[in-house]
Design a protein around this motif. Sequence first.
Motif, PDB file in Angstrom:
ATOM      1  N   TYR A   1       0.849  -1.183   0.000  1.00  0.00           N
ATOM      2  CA  TYR A   1       0.000   0.000   0.000  1.00  0.00           C
ATOM      3  C   TYR A   1       0.889   1.240   0.000  1.00  0.00           C
ATOM      4  O   TYR A   1       1.803   1.370   0.794  1.00  0.00           O
ATOM      5  N   ASN A   2       0.618   2.147  -0.905  1.00  0.00           N
ATOM      6  CA  ASN A   2       1.404   3.365  -1.001  1.00  0.00           C
ATOM      7  C   ASN A   2       0.475   4.572  -0.957  1.00  0.00           C
ATOM      8  O   ASN A   2      -0.330   4.768  -1.861  1.00  0.00           O
ATOM      9  N   LYS A   3       0.585   5.382   0.079  1.00  0.00           N
ATOM     10  CA  LYS A   3      -0.277   6.564   0.231  1.00  0.00           C
ATOM     11  C   LYS A   3      -0.112   7.561  -0.913  1.00  0.00           C
ATOM     12  O   LYS A   3      -1.022   8.274  -1.261  1.00  0.00           O
ATOM     13  N   ARG A   4       1.044   7.632  -1.498  1.00  0.00           N
ATOM     14  CA  ARG A   4       1.297   8.627  -2.536  1.00  0.00           C
ATOM     15  C   ARG A   4       0.499   8.362  -3.811  1.00  0.00           C
ATOM     16  O   ARG A   4       0.363   9.238  -4.641  1.00  0.00           O
ATOM     17  N   ASN A   5      -0.033   7.177  -3.977  1.00  0.00           N
ATOM     18  CA  ASN A   5      -0.823   6.868  -5.166  1.00  0.00           C
ATOM     19  C   ASN A   5      -2.282   7.281  -5.021  1.00  0.00           C
ATOM     20  O   ASN A   5      -3.045   7.160  -5.956  1.00  0.00           O
ATOM     21  N   GLN A   6      -2.677   7.750  -3.848  1.00  0.00           N
ATOM     22  CA  GLN A   6      -4.059   8.178  -3.638  1.00  0.00           C
ATOM     23  C   GLN A   6      -4.274   9.572  -4.208  1.00  0.00           C
ATOM     24  O   GLN A   6      -3.398  10.421  -4.144  1.00  0.00           O
ATOM     25  N   GLU A   7      -5.470   9.788  -4.733  1.00  0.00           N
ATOM     26  CA  GLU A   7      -5.823  11.122  -5.216  1.00  0.00           C
ATOM     27  C   GLU A   7      -6.129  12.007  -4.019  1.00  0.00           C
ATOM     28  O   GLU A   7      -6.690  11.552  -3.028  1.00  0.00           O
ATOM     29  N   PRO A   8      -5.767  13.289  -4.081  1.00  0.00           N
ATOM     30  CA  PRO A   8      -6.089  14.195  -2.974  1.00  0.00           C
ATOM     31  C   PRO A   8      -7.602  14.365  -2.843  1.00  0.00           C
ATOM     32  O   PRO A   8      -8.324  14.371  -3.844  1.00  0.00           O
ATOM     33  N   LEU A   9      -8.072  14.481  -1.605  1.00  0.00           N
ATOM     34  CA  LEU A   9      -9.502  14.667  -1.367  1.00  0.00           C
ATOM     35  C   LEU A   9      -9.901  16.073  -1.794  1.00  0.00           C
ATOM     36  O   LEU A   9      -9.155  17.037  -1.589  1.00  0.00           O
ATOM     37  N   PRO A  10     -11.087  16.219  -2.389  1.00  0.00           N
ATOM     38  CA  PRO A  10     -11.527  17.549  -2.843  1.00  0.00           C
ATOM     39  C   PRO A  10     -11.832  18.460  -1.657  1.00  0.00           C
ATOM     40  O   PRO A  10     -12.355  18.020  -0.636  1.00  0.00           O
ATOM     41  N   LYS A  11     -11.504  19.731  -1.815  1.00  0.00           N
ATOM     42  CA  LYS A  11     -11.783  20.718  -0.772  1.00  0.00           C
ATOM     43  C   LYS A  11     -12.995  21.538  -1.164  1.00  0.00           C
ATOM     44  O   LYS A  11     -13.288  21.708  -2.345  1.00  0.00           O
ATOM     45  N   GLU A  12     -13.701  22.022  -0.163  1.00  0.00           N
ATOM     46  CA  GLU A  12     -14.852  22.882  -0.393  1.00  0.00           C
ATOM     47  C   GLU A  12     -14.949  23.873   0.754  1.00  0.00           C
ATOM     48  O   GLU A  12     -14.322  23.691   1.798  1.00  0.00           O
ATOM     49  N   ASP A  13     -15.725  24.931   0.551  1.00  0.00           N
ATOM     50  CA  ASP A  13     -15.904  25.923   1.602  1.00  0.00           C
ATOM     51  C   ASP A  13     -16.763  25.325   2.710  1.00  0.00           C
ATOM     52  O   ASP A  13     -17.853  24.815   2.460  1.00  0.00           O
ATOM     53  N   VAL A  14     -16.247  25.383   3.940  1.00  0.00           N
ATOM     54  CA  VAL A  14     -16.911  24.799   5.099  1.00  0.00           C
ATOM     55  C   VAL A  14     -17.142  25.906   6.130  1.00  0.00           C
ATOM     56  O   VAL A  14     -16.241  26.704   6.412  1.00  0.00           O
ATOM     57  N   SER A  15     -18.337  25.954   6.714  1.00  0.00           N
ATOM     58  CA  SER A  15     -18.651  26.941   7.754  1.00  0.00           C
ATOM     59  C   SER A  15     -17.872  26.614   9.022  1.00  0.00           C
ATOM     60  O   SER A  15     -17.823  25.464   9.444  1.00  0.00           O
ATOM     61  N   THR A  16     -17.278  27.655   9.616  1.00  0.00           N
ATOM     62  CA  THR A  16     -16.463  27.464  10.809  1.00  0.00           C
ATOM     63  C   THR A  16     -16.786  28.522  11.860  1.00  0.00           C
ATOM     64  O   THR A  16     -17.452  29.519  11.580  1.00  0.00           O
ATOM     65  N   TRP A  17     -16.298  28.278  13.069  1.00  0.00           N
ATOM     66  CA  TRP A  17     -16.253  29.275  14.123  1.00  0.00           C
ATOM     67  C   TRP A  17     -14.792  29.679  14.235  1.00  0.00           C
ATOM     68  O   TRP A  17     -13.911  28.825  14.309  1.00  0.00           O
ATOM     69  N   GLU A  18     -14.512  30.989  14.223  1.00  0.00           N
ATOM     70  CA  GLU A  18     -13.154  31.521  14.287  1.00  0.00           C
ATOM     71  C   GLU A  18     -13.001  32.350  15.563  1.00  0.00           C
ATOM     72  O   GLU A  18     -13.869  33.139  15.900  1.00  0.00           O
ATOM     73  N   CYS A  19     -11.871  32.181  16.256  1.00  0.00           N
ATOM     74  CA  CYS A  19     -11.607  32.944  17.476  1.00  0.00           C
ATOM     75  C   CYS A  19     -11.418  34.421  17.141  1.00  0.00           C
ATOM     76  O   CYS A  19     -10.808  34.773  16.132  1.00  0.00           O
ATOM     77  N   THR A  20     -11.949  35.287  18.004  1.00  0.00           N
ATOM     78  CA  THR A  20     -11.845  36.729  17.783  1.00  0.00           C
ATOM     79  C   THR A  20     -10.563  37.328  18.348  1.00  0.00           C
ATOM     80  O   THR A  20     -10.203  38.449  18.001  1.00  0.00           O
ATOM     81  N   LYS A  21      -9.859  36.597  19.202  1.00  0.00           N
ATOM     82  CA  LYS A  21      -8.622  37.115  19.783  1.00  0.00           C
ATOM     83  C   LYS A  21      -7.531  37.132  18.712  1.00  0.00           C
ATOM     84  O   LYS A  21      -7.286  36.124  18.053  1.00  0.00           O
ATOM     85  N   GLU A  22      -6.896  38.261  18.530  1.00  0.00           N
ATOM     86  CA  GLU A  22      -5.973  38.483  17.418  1.00  0.00           C
ATOM     87  C   GLU A  22      -4.806  37.494  17.378  1.00  0.00           C
ATOM     88  O   GLU A  22      -4.436  37.005  16.317  1.00  0.00           O
TER      89      GLU A  22
END
Length: 69
Positions: free
Chosen positions: A4-25
Amino acid sequence: MSYYNKRNQEPLPKEDVSTWECTKEDCIGWSRKNFAGSDTPTCPLCGSKMIDGVRSLVNLQNNSQTASS
């Protein structure tokens, strides 16, 4: 015998995901909304208020949430 070789796997597709972001700078805390436990969580790293955000991430399903119909 094949190996098994991980490098032969296709990268998983990315999409915009809703998140909570910290307000502290100087804090890097954030969380996916579908994994956050409350409506307006506090940052797990510093305890500050969190606001809506969006990140380009691999989409993960949270199977621990109960589906409400």
